[in-house]
Motif scaffolding. Structure first.
Motif, mmCIF file in Angstrom:
data_model
loop_
_atom_site.group_PDB
_atom_site.id
_atom_site.type_symbol
_atom_site.label_atom_id
_atom_site.label_comp_id
_atom_site.label_asym_id
_atom_site.label_seq_id
_atom_site.Cartn_x
_atom_site.Cartn_y
_atom_site.Cartn_z
ATOM 1 N N HIS A 91 0.827 -1.205 0.000
ATOM 2 C CA HIS A 91 0.000 0.000 0.000
ATOM 3 C C HIS A 91 0.860 1.252 0.000
ATOM 4 O O HIS A 91 0.563 2.239 -0.668
ATOM 5 N N TRP A 92 1.937 1.190 0.744
ATOM 6 C CA TRP A 92 2.836 2.339 0.773
ATOM 7 C C TRP A 92 3.447 2.574 -0.611
ATOM 8 O O TRP A 92 3.517 3.708 -1.091
ATOM 9 N N TYR A 126 0.978 4.212 -2.872
ATOM 10 C CA TYR A 126 0.814 5.611 -2.528
ATOM 11 C C TYR A 126 2.030 6.416 -2.988
ATOM 12 O O TYR A 126 1.915 7.450 -3.640
ATOM 13 N N ASP A 172 2.482 6.011 -7.029
ATOM 14 C CA ASP A 172 1.304 6.167 -7.869
ATOM 15 C C ASP A 172 1.111 4.984 -8.817
ATOM 16 O O ASP A 172 0.971 5.143 -10.035
#
Ligand code: IPM
Ligand code: MG
Length: 296
Positions: free
Chosen positions: A8-9, A12, A15
């Protein structure tokens, strides 16, 4: 779970989006489907770019479940069906962990070895195999070590290609002193080296000596090329050089299909559910997936 957080990081920070599907393998799959790898999960794996695997195995299935349905059989089927013959196992010693190794700091600090383990052949899959009754009473357990020249050559290519991008040195480990399969291994690796890889340094080493050298002077190694069984043993030994078995990731690659990424360690059933397992090998396996399958 920890890998999903890192994922998830990455989504984020860079992109990008990962499309993740989950399937069961091992003991949980056995409980759900009566087999450690269902055709459905296999199809999901085949349709993916990269497969992240946790770990399989646990005492609740040891000796209680038919041998072909034990959790490990699911993993072996996945490797075999996808022809994941090249298992890359980097063993690196992070400086912060150099004192956690069972060897002295100066022997392991800066350690950077890459195991190239043959993963789709050898004694793990060789036929005949089984447990049979002997005519005169008693039983015999049979496994067969078997390697074709083509199997040896394709894994040796991987080792030499990797060495070119690293320290330029390959140690090829077998038991050519007692095994014909080891002798063929040595002959084929020698031929390939002379034909295509004269710029890479090649040393042949007996697998038992390799085990000794790994704990005596591990930093002499760059790439270690070896078969399925010796690679299993030697990579566990190397794991302890790095301070913890929880530190070693691995990548298993085939011919252009999805790669399989899994920690070298097992499922650590003794600490299950206590939030104590070291997630770093799993996270580093994801890093290898980014590099080798997703070109990131
Ligand atoms: C490994 C493991 C597996 C193996 C088991 C779980 C089948 O020990 O990946 O090193 O023996 O290959
Ligand atoms: Mg192992």
């Amino acid at each position: 779970r920890e890998v999903r957080r890192v994922m998830h990081w990455v989504e984020y920070a860079y992109d990008v989006t990962f499309n993740v599907t989950e399937g069961l393998i091992g003991g949980c799959a056995y409980e759900a489907d009566g087999m450690p790898l269902s055709d459905g999960t296999l199809a999901l794996a085949r349709a993916s770019d990269a497969i992240l695997m946790g770990a399989v195995g646990g005492p609740q299935w040891d000796g209680k479940v038919d041998y072909t349905k034990r959790p490990e059989a699911g993993l072996l089927r996945l490797r075999k069906e996808l022809d994941l013959f090249a298992n890359l196992r980097p063993a690196m010693c992070f400086d912060a962990l150099a004192d956690a190794s069972s060897l002295k700091r100066d022997l392991v600090a800066g350690l950077d070895i890459l195991f190239v383990r043959e993963l789709a052949g050898g004694v793990y899959f060789g036929e005949p195999r089984g447990i049979e009754n002997l005519p005169g009473g008693g039983r015999v357990g049979i496994n067969t070590q078997r390697y074709t020249d083509a199997e040896i050559i394709r894994i040796a290519h991987v080792a030499f290609d990797m060495a070119r991008k690293r320290g330029g040195k390959v140690h090829s480990a077998e038991k050519s002193n007692v095994m014909e399969s080891g002798l063929l291994w040595r002959e084929e690796v020698t031929k390939l080296h002379a034909a295509d890889y004269a710029d890479v340094a090649l040393d042949h080493i007996l697998a038992d000596n390799c085990a000794m050298q790994l704990v005596k002077n591990p930093k002499q190694f760059d790439v270690i090329l070896t078969d399925n069984l010796f690679g299993d043993l030697l990579s566990d030994a190397a794991a302890m050089l790095t301070g913890s078995l929880g530190m070693l990731p691995s990548a298993s690659l085939g011919n252009g299909g999805p790669g399989l990424y899994e920690p070298v360690h097992g499922s650590a059933p003794d600490i299950a559910g206590q939030n104590l397992a070291n997630p770093i090998a799993a996270i580093l396996s994801f890093a290898m997936a980014l590099r080798y399958s997703l070109d990131m």
